[in-house]
Design a protein around this motif. Sequence first.
Motif, PDB file in Angstrom:
ATOM      1  N   GLN A 188      60.975  60.819  36.867  1.00  0.00           N
ATOM      2  CA  GLN A 188      59.831  61.095  37.479  1.00  0.00           C
ATOM      3  C   GLN A 188      61.341  62.055  38.622  1.00  0.00           C
ATOM      4  OE1 GLN A 188      56.996  59.152  39.097  1.00  0.00           O
ATOM      5  NE2 GLN A 188      55.511  60.664  38.198  1.00  0.00           N
TER       6      GLN A 188
ATOM      7  N   THR B 216      55.427  52.996  48.095  1.00  0.00           N
ATOM      8  CA  THR B 216      55.281  53.607  47.038  1.00  0.00           C
ATOM      9  C   THR B 216      56.823  54.629  46.279  1.00  0.00           C
ATOM     10  OG1 THR B 216      54.289  55.474  47.935  1.00  0.00           O
ATOM     11  CG2 THR B 216      52.986  54.310  47.145  1.00  0.00           C
ATOM     12  N   PRO B 218      57.452  57.655  45.428  1.00  0.00           N
ATOM     13  CA  PRO B 218      58.235  59.008  46.043  1.00  0.00           C
ATOM     14  C   PRO B 218      59.079  58.305  47.334  1.00  0.00           C
ATOM     15  CG  PRO B 218      55.476  58.602  46.000  1.00  0.00           C
ATOM     16  CD  PRO B 218      56.274  57.084  45.016  1.00  0.00           C
ATOM     17  N   ILE B 234      54.081  49.450  39.475  1.00  0.00           N
ATOM     18  CA  ILE B 234      54.886  49.122  37.733  1.00  0.00           C
ATOM     19  C   ILE B 234      56.124  48.963  37.054  1.00  0.00           C
ATOM     20  CG2 ILE B 234      54.563  51.302  37.327  1.00  0.00           C
ATOM     21  CD1 ILE B 234      52.868  50.089  34.836  1.00  0.00           C
ATOM     22  N   SER B 252      47.570  55.084  43.711  1.00  0.00           N
ATOM     23  CA  SER B 252      47.882  55.124  41.988  1.00  0.00           C
ATOM     24  C   SER B 252      47.608  53.897  41.182  1.00  0.00           C
ATOM     25  CB  SER B 252      48.723  56.033  42.234  1.00  0.00           C
ATOM     26  OG  SER B 252      49.644  55.171  42.578  1.00  0.00           O
ATOM     27  N   ASN B 269      44.108  54.736  55.408  1.00  0.00           N
ATOM     28  CA  ASN B 269      43.977  56.849  54.933  1.00  0.00           C
ATOM     29  C   ASN B 269      42.894  57.376  55.690  1.00  0.00           C
ATOM     30  OD1 ASN B 269      43.420  58.401  52.538  1.00  0.00           O
ATOM     31  ND2 ASN B 269      44.944  57.802  51.733  1.00  0.00           N
ATOM     32  N   LYS B 270      43.736  59.128  55.547  1.00  0.00           N
ATOM     33  CA  LYS B 270      42.650  59.600  56.453  1.00  0.00           C
ATOM     34  C   LYS B 270      41.280  60.048  55.406  1.00  0.00           C
ATOM     35  CE  LYS B 270      45.662  63.524  56.169  1.00  0.00           C
ATOM     36  NZ  LYS B 270      45.918  64.679  57.224  1.00  0.00           N
ATOM     37  N   ASP B 271      41.796  59.831  54.235  1.00  0.00           N
ATOM     38  CA  ASP B 271      41.498  60.580  53.586  1.00  0.00           C
ATOM     39  C   ASP B 271      39.697  59.693  52.879  1.00  0.00           C
ATOM     40  OD1 ASP B 271      39.567  61.671  51.033  1.00  0.00           O
ATOM     41  OD2 ASP B 271      41.796  61.686  49.790  1.00  0.00           O
ATOM     42  N   LEU B 288      47.159  57.631  60.014  1.00  0.00           N
ATOM     43  CA  LEU B 288      47.744  55.955  60.144  1.00  0.00           C
ATOM     44  C   LEU B 288      48.239  57.183  61.764  1.00  0.00           C
ATOM     45  CD1 LEU B 288      50.680  57.217  60.055  1.00  0.00           C
ATOM     46  CD2 LEU B 288      49.991  57.384  57.844  1.00  0.00           C
ATOM     47  N   TYR B 289      48.330  58.206  62.079  1.00  0.00           N
ATOM     48  CA  TYR B 289      49.421  58.579  63.814  1.00  0.00           C
ATOM     49  C   TYR B 289      48.767  57.840  64.823  1.00  0.00           C
ATOM     50  CZ  TYR B 289      53.055  61.085  60.942  1.00  0.00           C
ATOM     51  OH  TYR B 289      53.921  60.757  59.733  1.00  0.00           O
TER      52      TYR B 289
HETATM   53  C1  LIG Z   1      55.128  55.653  34.311  1.00  0.00           C
HETATM   54  C2  LIG Z   1      54.684  56.443  35.838  1.00  0.00           C
HETATM   55  C3  LIG Z   1      55.492  54.938  36.428  1.00  0.00           C
HETATM   56  C4  LIG Z   1      55.797  54.709  37.962  1.00  0.00           C
HETATM   57  N1  LIG Z   1      55.665  53.857  38.923  1.00  0.00           N
HETATM   58  C5  LIG Z   1      55.427  53.948  40.407  1.00  0.00           C
HETATM   59  C6  LIG Z   1      55.647  52.578  41.238  1.00  0.00           C
HETATM   60  O1  LIG Z   1      56.655  51.184  40.820  1.00  0.00           O
HETATM   61  N2  LIG Z   1      55.676  52.331  42.230  1.00  0.00           N
HETATM   62  C7  LIG Z   1      54.671  53.880  43.328  1.00  0.00           C
HETATM   63  O2  LIG Z   1      54.285  53.653  43.863  1.00  0.00           O
HETATM   64  N3  LIG Z   1      54.132  55.108  42.059  1.00  0.00           N
HETATM   65  C8  LIG Z   1      54.577  54.688  40.372  1.00  0.00           C
HETATM   66  N4  LIG Z   1      53.966  56.299  40.161  1.00  0.00           N
HETATM   67  C9  LIG Z   1      54.348  57.153  40.630  1.00  0.00           C
HETATM   68  C10 LIG Z   1      52.414  56.927  41.206  1.00  0.00           C
HETATM   69  O3  LIG Z   1      51.763  57.446  40.147  1.00  0.00           O
HETATM   70  C11 LIG Z   1      51.814  57.677  42.555  1.00  0.00           C
HETATM   71  O4  LIG Z   1      52.637  59.670  42.251  1.00  0.00           O
HETATM   72  C12 LIG Z   1      52.370  57.310  43.693  1.00  0.00           C
HETATM   73  O5  LIG Z   1      52.285  56.164  43.398  1.00  0.00           O
HETATM   74  C13 LIG Z   1      52.208  57.722  44.937  1.00  0.00           C
HETATM   75  O6  LIG Z   1      52.337  57.860  46.039  1.00  0.00           O
HETATM   76  P1  LIG Z   1      51.751  57.771  47.307  1.00  0.00           P
HETATM   77  O7  LIG Z   1      50.158  57.029  47.065  1.00  0.00           O
HETATM   78  O8  LIG Z   1      52.453  57.183  48.046  1.00  0.00           O
HETATM   79  O9  LIG Z   1      51.336  59.648  47.622  1.00  0.00           O
HETATM   80  P2  LIG Z   1      50.255  59.693  47.435  1.00  0.00           P
HETATM   81  O10 LIG Z   1      49.198  60.053  46.139  1.00  0.00           O
HETATM   82  O11 LIG Z   1      50.433  61.473  47.770  1.00  0.00           O
HETATM   83  O12 LIG Z   1      49.286  60.055  48.569  1.00  0.00           O
HETATM   84  C14 LIG Z   1      49.037  59.308  49.736  1.00  0.00           C
HETATM   85  C15 LIG Z   1      47.855  59.323  50.768  1.00  0.00           C
HETATM   86  O13 LIG Z   1      48.244  59.425  52.621  1.00  0.00           O
HETATM   87  C16 LIG Z   1      46.906  59.905  52.439  1.00  0.00           C
HETATM   88  N5  LIG Z   1      47.119  60.445  53.950  1.00  0.00           N
HETATM   89  C17 LIG Z   1      48.011  61.724  54.328  1.00  0.00           C
HETATM   90  N6  LIG Z   1      48.146  61.520  55.588  1.00  0.00           N
HETATM   91  C18 LIG Z   1      47.787  60.572  56.061  1.00  0.00           C
HETATM   92  C19 LIG Z   1      47.665  60.653  57.417  1.00  0.00           C
HETATM   93  N7  LIG Z   1      48.186  61.275  58.584  1.00  0.00           N
HETATM   94  N8  LIG Z   1      46.796  59.120  58.566  1.00  0.00           N
HETATM   95  C20 LIG Z   1      46.543  58.512  57.051  1.00  0.00           C
HETATM   96  N9  LIG Z   1      46.771  58.897  55.431  1.00  0.00           N
HETATM   97  C21 LIG Z   1      46.976  59.760  55.241  1.00  0.00           C
HETATM   98  C22 LIG Z   1      46.568  60.541  52.072  1.00  0.00           C
HETATM   99  O14 LIG Z   1      45.225  60.770  51.606  1.00  0.00           O
HETATM  100  C23 LIG Z   1      47.016  60.194  50.473  1.00  0.00           C
HETATM  101  O15 LIG Z   1      46.013  59.404  49.809  1.00  0.00           O
HETATM  102  C24 LIG Z   1      54.548  55.720  39.021  1.00  0.00           C
HETATM  103  C25 LIG Z   1      54.456  56.530  38.266  1.00  0.00           C
HETATM  104  C26 LIG Z   1      54.424  57.090  36.347  1.00  0.00           C
HETATM  105  C27 LIG Z   1      54.170  58.743  35.889  1.00  0.00           C
END
Ligand SMILES: Cc1cc2nc3c(=O)[nH]c(=O)nc-3n(C[C@H](O)[C@H](O)[C@H](O)COP(=O)(O)OP(=O)(O)OC[C@H]3O[C@@H](n4cnc5c(N)ncnc54)[C@H](O)[C@@H]3O)c2cc1C
Lengths: 266, 306
Positions: A188, B216, B218, B234, B252, B269-271, B288-289
């Motif tokens: 990815q 996470t 990313p 995963i 996710s 989470n803010k959403d 969160l801030y």
């Molecule tokens: C085969 C495969 C394997 C993967 N393996 C993994 C893995 O092992 N681990 C993993 O983590 N991911 C994995 N992923 C990626 C996963 O699908 C998601 O993309 C990832 O987990 C999303 O990370 P995130 O929640 O940090 O980001 P996002 O999904 O972008 O979420 C960010 C969140 O923050 C919230 N937010 C934004 N601003 C604020 C604020 N100021 N205050 C409070 N909340 C806020 C938003 O509402 C949103 O819900 C994998 C994907 C695939 C396809």
Amino acid sequence: MSVIAVLVKASLNPDMVRAEPDGSIDVSAIPLKISDIDRNAIEEAVRLKQRLGWKLVTVSVVTWGPVSARMKDVRLAVQESLAKGSDEAIVVADDALTPGDQTLTAKAIKAALERSGIKPQLILAGEATIDEVTSQVPGRLAALLGYSYVSFARKLEVEDGKVIAERDLEDYVEVVEAPLPAVVSVTQEINEPRPPTLLQIRRASRKPIKTFGLRELGDIGKPSRKLLEIKAIQARRKQVIIEGETLEEIAEKLIEALAKEGVLQL
Amino acid sequence: MKVLAIAYEVKDAGELAKAVKEFNGEADILAVSRAAEQVNEVARYSKRVYRLASKSPYAIYKALENLVERGGYQLLIAEGYRNLRDALSRLAGSLDLPMITDAYTIRILDGEKVLVERGFLSERAKMKVEVPLPAIVLFIPRFTEPLEPGEEGEVIELAPTEGPEKVLDVKPKAMGDVNLEEADIIVGVGRGFKAKEDLHLAFELAELLGGQVGCTRPIAADLKWLSEDRWIGISGKRVAPKLYIAIGISGSPQHMSGVQNAKIIVAINKDKSAPIFKQADYGVVADLYQFVPILIQKLKEKKAKG
Ligand SMILES: Cc1cc2nc3c(=O)[nH]c(=O)nc-3n(C[C@H](O)[C@H](O)[C@H](O)COP(=O)(O)OP(=O)(O)OC[C@H]3O[C@@H](n4cnc5c(N)ncnc54)[C@H](O)[C@@H]3O)c2cc1C
């Protein structure tokens, strides 16, 4: 003309899983969507196609049946890759191949390429698909075709008849070089896929999609894997949203709740 | 039935030996990569250990092809490291064997079939599958407790075969010194954080609670704000803390599968429609801030009061 093939799977969408009260899941009720990391593979394939001037072919095998009910989702997945820059698509669809397994998928891809008279110099795939996450189809295909194989690439270049890639492993990154023809699976992190534009989507509808059934492919065997049971992992979480007039009040209530659960060590 | 276990890390040998013991079998072991470097420890789990001083997928693939052809192994087992997924998928293709990944239990039926439970749909579900022997099964890491070691078995040295893929350079990843698997409290950070500097909020919270910071995919793999040993999910670590506080994480399935064994999950989470709230015990809908500094303040007050 040299050809790049990109593998695209219409995967079960893990975000659309609905379980019965007893936890059982009817797979035929889960819609399919293009597997996320396939988008990275397509993005990378299009970039290489543009740089090298090669032809790009999408290959997709339908693993979840019944085919008649699935073709709409499959076509959407394939069309996304055509819109992004693939020149044509090959789809293998036959109820006798569903529910598919990875052994058969790899054989079907090989047979479909051969039947189409296509010998790709490079085959790109995602590191895994979102429904099964096995990471095994590209490696199987490489062995079946006698190609070199570079897995988990987070960076990729093609020059002078070889690929140079950075393989992303648990605790190190390895720069490897392998001669073409090669199969490469990408992670990815390799790029940031861009969605196709409306114009690209409109143009894609004119690109050819060839569909093969088992009869055209010849004998490639039957799935050997039996799916005995599929059950949801129940999230037995309390799902309490803590509310209050002010954030201070919420914070206090949260601390209190966690203290009651016995999970705070202050 | 002849079983061959492939150990990549030293610890795999004990875990794989345990799995085999549970179905009353005995396994020979192929030790590769770091397990080959410490082959004497590996040898305490089997009468016969092959040593291949390589982590090259091609070399492992070819060594296995050879061993299977000469040794008549019916079942090959290992844990799902990336180099082993690579090597064993090639072997599966070349010998036309079924291969099941991400298994957490295994049973042998009538000496002819294997029955495996594995994750499915990005670990939203569990799948029971059956395949005929001979077959390959890859387990999730740490799927079982290791067996007690015994007498050292015989070690047979194998020479690695060179493949078409040549390694030009190896760059170790910067790793922290965290061990999330052992942590009682983990503060998880996601893309809700806007800048690397802001992560100090999570570290301060974790320190106050005597916990560790995880993240996470990313955050570690894309943005590289944290080292990859903090990546949960995963394709990262599977953890089992008493308390997991997810901040700015959407929920996710790929991430949440890594924390499904947490006792209590808190989501900030803010959403309010973020999927994580359906997978959490306690949810706070807030920026969160604004919220995390207040939470830190309140915890400090509480701590001061004792
Ligand atoms: C085969 C495969 C394997 C993967 N393996 C993994 C893995 O092992 N681990 C993993 O983590 N991911 C994995 N992923 C990626 C996963 O699908 C998601 O993309 C990832 O987990 C999303 O990370 P995130 O929640 O940090 O980001 P996002 O999904 O972008 O979420 C960010 C969140 O923050 C919230 N937010 C934004 N601003 C604020 C604020 N100021 N205050 C409070 N909340 C806020 C938003 O509402 C949103 O819900 C994998 C994907 C695939 C396809």
